[in-house]
Design a protein around this motif. Sequence first.
Motif, PDB file in Angstrom:
ATOM      1  N   ARG A 300       4.230  37.259 -31.010  1.00  0.00           N
ATOM      2  CA  ARG A 300       3.225  37.165 -29.940  1.00  0.00           C
ATOM      3  C   ARG A 300       3.775  36.425 -28.724  1.00  0.00           C
ATOM      4  O   ARG A 300       3.607  36.877 -27.584  1.00  0.00           O
ATOM      5  N   ARG A 304       4.904  38.294 -24.979  1.00  0.00           N
ATOM      6  CA  ARG A 304       3.939  38.086 -23.896  1.00  0.00           C
ATOM      7  C   ARG A 304       4.504  38.680 -22.603  1.00  0.00           C
ATOM      8  O   ARG A 304       5.633  38.386 -22.202  1.00  0.00           O
ATOM      9  N   ASN A 305       3.758  39.553 -21.966  1.00  0.00           N
ATOM     10  CA  ASN A 305       4.159  40.254 -20.732  1.00  0.00           C
ATOM     11  C   ASN A 305       5.283  41.266 -20.955  1.00  0.00           C
ATOM     12  O   ASN A 305       5.883  41.759 -19.991  1.00  0.00           O
TER      13      ASN A 305
END
Length: 364
Positions: A300, A304-305
Amino acid sequence: MKHIGKVVTYLILAVNTFFIGLLLLTAYSPHIKPVAHPVESCFGLTFPIFLVIDICFLLFWLIIQKYKFALLPLTALLFCHSQIHTYFPINFHTRNVPEGSFKVLSYNIMGFNGAVKKEGENPILNYLKESGADILCLQEYQTIESPRYLRQKDVENALKDYPYHRIHTVGKGKNHSNRIACYSKFPILTAHELDYASEYNGSIAYELKIGEDTLLLINNHLESNKLTKEDKVVYEEMFKDPETERVKSGARLLIRKLAEASALRSPQADSIAREIASSPHPYIIVCGDFNDTPISYAHRVISRNLNDAFTQSGCGLGISYNQNKFYFRIDNILASKNLKSYNCTVDRSIKESDHYPIWCYFTK
């Protein structure tokens, strides 16, 4: 009898509600910080189990025509839609990969399977040579300078189509050695190791020149779960005879080791996320052996992004570790959202390592 049937129905509904709570807990466990709560952060490992249980409850309510109760497990599935898609994506491969695309392959090669030659050749090296990849990201890289084994010169001769390569020894342990390598058809401008604590593992960030653009590529081997052969035997026995006292004590040991490794991976993942966030380059690819599942804190935070290439263009579970019934996808290729992925594949055609390679095409 009617009242008894009603009581049984509501008891089943209560059990269903209990398992829905466990499903949601496992689905959102990646938001639990492993350093503070190491055991709880590992709940994501059981996500597929509770997902199957929830689907069984949904089918049960539909079969007995209790449609109002079926809304409960159905709602749980909707709340876990993102996690389901991450864990088990369904995408169709295309035969027409756009021109100008480039292929990235990540592979934990287990030291070229001990750098052993079979009839003068090494199957893993042959696979890499014939892969057609433009960038090879390799973990647990090892050569042995002996005519009986695979030497560095042998690798360079076989991979002569890759004029640029960097090999780094990672980890700060005195009694361990682990190397990470990148072979590229594109110029490697710079390479440096990310600074985080680990005895055996590490991450290398490269700047690659692709056309007019510079790509940040991070090749990773994150903290392993340090399970011994005996631990893995216990894990396999849990499937055969889960009632034995030895298995129960073994399960407690496994949970402790998994929790410890999760806590160690957490700051490693944070370091990688900071490297991504501070990059001045618009194009980013992060790949390697994460030693963790898609439903985990490490995945995660790092993704992210970024897009998970297997989620975006792969199909199925994508199990990449092939030993001891550890049926998980722990090898990944992630990419910035301005890169489109095609045909991401966990390639089960070669079984010389304890991991399968994962590869994908990208276009800008």
